[in-house]
Design a protein around this motif. Structure first.
Motif, mmCIF file in Angstrom:
data_model
loop_
_atom_site.group_PDB
_atom_site.id
_atom_site.type_symbol
_atom_site.label_atom_id
_atom_site.label_comp_id
_atom_site.label_asym_id
_atom_site.label_seq_id
_atom_site.Cartn_x
_atom_site.Cartn_y
_atom_site.Cartn_z
ATOM 1 N N SER A 187 1.094 12.234 7.649
ATOM 2 C CA SER A 187 2.265 12.971 8.119
ATOM 3 C C SER A 187 3.591 12.378 7.676
ATOM 4 O O SER A 187 4.549 13.119 7.467
ATOM 5 C CB SER A 187 2.259 13.084 9.649
ATOM 6 N N SER A 188 3.664 11.070 7.528
ATOM 7 C CA SER A 188 4.978 10.473 7.311
ATOM 8 C C SER A 188 4.929 9.179 6.509
ATOM 9 O O SER A 188 5.614 8.213 6.836
ATOM 10 C CB SER A 188 5.645 10.188 8.664
ATOM 11 N N SER A 189 4.131 9.139 5.483
ATOM 12 C CA SER A 189 4.059 7.950 4.637
ATOM 13 C C SER A 189 4.031 8.350 3.173
ATOM 14 O O SER A 189 3.581 9.440 2.821
ATOM 15 C CB SER A 189 2.804 7.128 4.968
ATOM 16 N N LEU A 206 0.829 -1.203 0.000
ATOM 17 C CA LEU A 206 0.000 0.000 0.000
ATOM 18 C C LEU A 206 0.862 1.251 0.000
ATOM 19 O O LEU A 206 0.539 2.229 -0.646
ATOM 20 C CB LEU A 206 -0.936 -0.011 1.211
ATOM 21 N N GLY A 207 1.962 1.208 0.728
ATOM 22 C CA GLY A 207 2.819 2.384 0.804
ATOM 23 C C GLY A 207 4.080 2.112 1.577
ATOM 24 O O GLY A 207 4.393 0.957 1.912
ATOM 25 N N PHE A 208 4.806 3.177 1.857
ATOM 26 C CA PHE A 208 6.043 3.101 2.631
ATOM 27 C C PHE A 208 5.900 4.057 3.807
ATOM 28 O O PHE A 208 5.746 5.267 3.630
ATOM 29 C CB PHE A 208 7.250 3.500 1.780
ATOM 30 N N SER A 209 5.937 3.506 5.013
ATOM 31 C CA SER A 209 5.828 4.321 6.221
ATOM 32 C C SER A 209 7.207 4.759 6.684
ATOM 33 O O SER A 209 8.083 3.932 6.940
ATOM 34 C CB SER A 209 5.146 3.525 7.335
ATOM 35 N N LEU A 210 7.399 6.051 6.792
ATOM 36 C CA LEU A 210 8.649 6.599 7.315
ATOM 37 C C LEU A 210 8.642 6.613 8.845
ATOM 38 O O LEU A 210 9.676 6.734 9.476
ATOM 39 C CB LEU A 210 8.850 8.023 6.792
ATOM 40 N N ARG A 211 7.460 6.484 9.458
ATOM 41 C CA ARG A 211 7.310 6.627 10.904
ATOM 42 C C ARG A 211 7.355 5.318 11.669
ATOM 43 O O ARG A 211 7.388 5.326 12.892
ATOM 44 C CB ARG A 211 5.998 7.361 11.198
ATOM 45 N N PRO A 268 13.196 7.371 18.206
ATOM 46 C CA PRO A 268 11.948 7.402 18.965
ATOM 47 C C PRO A 268 11.418 5.991 19.219
ATOM 48 O O PRO A 268 11.729 5.055 18.485
ATOM 49 C CB PRO A 268 11.002 8.176 18.047
ATOM 50 N N GLU A 269 10.612 5.873 20.251
ATOM 51 C CA GLU A 269 9.949 4.583 20.518
ATOM 52 C C GLU A 269 8.525 4.588 19.987
ATOM 53 O O GLU A 269 7.837 3.583 20.048
ATOM 54 C CB GLU A 269 9.946 4.279 22.011
ATOM 55 N N LEU A 276 12.266 6.487 10.279
ATOM 56 C CA LEU A 276 13.028 7.595 9.723
ATOM 57 C C LEU A 276 12.509 8.951 10.160
ATOM 58 O O LEU A 276 13.185 9.962 9.997
ATOM 59 C CB LEU A 276 13.011 7.499 8.191
ATOM 60 N N THR A 277 11.297 8.988 10.695
ATOM 61 C CA THR A 277 10.685 10.235 11.153
ATOM 62 C C THR A 277 9.865 9.966 12.411
ATOM 63 O O THR A 277 9.604 8.818 12.772
ATOM 64 C CB THR A 277 9.716 10.831 10.102
ATOM 65 N N PHE A 278 9.463 11.043 13.056
ATOM 66 C CA PHE A 278 8.472 10.969 14.125
ATOM 67 C C PHE A 278 7.815 12.333 14.213
ATOM 68 O O PHE A 278 8.348 13.324 13.708
ATOM 69 C CB PHE A 278 9.101 10.557 15.470
ATOM 70 N N CYS A 279 6.654 12.377 14.822
ATOM 71 C CA CYS A 279 5.958 13.643 15.039
ATOM 72 C C CYS A 279 6.110 14.035 16.497
ATOM 73 O O CYS A 279 5.977 13.188 17.387
ATOM 74 C CB CYS A 279 4.476 13.507 14.700
#
Length: 163
Positions: A52-54, A1-6, A149-150, A101-104
């Protein structure tokens, strides 16, 4: 479906639900990218449509987005999330890196559509941050180099530089 960076193997806590989350069963692709079945996953791993991050293929997601009624980003994400069942059969796989690779950093809230959890420190109010910006302060993104991040959302102290 996609690539999650988070998402990644380090994503073991749900900030939104304030609870631990179980990692899905990952399959490693030849390039080191991980794939998992989001339809059988827990917590944020079971939330594949977010804004936000995908990354998604336009051909897969654009028809959904143009059909949705929304007035703001939070409403768009909500409308997408309640339609994940449209992808369960045809696209049950989601990709991520071994380490997110990211977090909010949810230090404040700037919308009224959704009562999202957020930090309570007045120094991070949108008004105070706008004043800092006007005074030429910028978030020092280099200060977070190496931070792991956790959670997809994690409150972390903001560090500033003056531009």
């Amino acid at each position: 479906l996609g690539f999650s960076l988070r998402l990644g193997t380090n994503t073991t806590h749900s900030y939104v639900k304030n609870r631990p989350i179980n990692l899905p069963v990952f399959a490693a692709e030849p390039d080191g990218v991980l794939e998992f079945d989001w339809t059988a996953a827990d917590g944020e791993f079971a939330y594949p449509l977010e804004i936000s991050s995908s990354l998604y293929r336009a051909a897969d997601i654009a028809p959904l987005i143009v059909s949705l009624p929304f007035a703001n980003p939070n409403e768009l994400e909500y409308q997408m999330a309640i339609r994940t069942n449209e992808y369960c059969v045809t696209m049950p796989g989601l990709l991520c890196a071994p380490q997110s690779l990211t977090f909010c950093n949810p230090v404040n809230i700037v919308q009224r559509f959704s009562p999202n959890r957020f930090g309570a420190s007045a120094i991070y109010s949108s008004e105070h941050l706008a004043k800092l910006f006007d005074q030429r302060y910028r978030i020092d993104v280099d200060a977070y180099s190496g931070f792991v991040p956790e959670s997809c959302h994690q409150e972390v102290e903001l560090k500033f530089n003056r531009a």
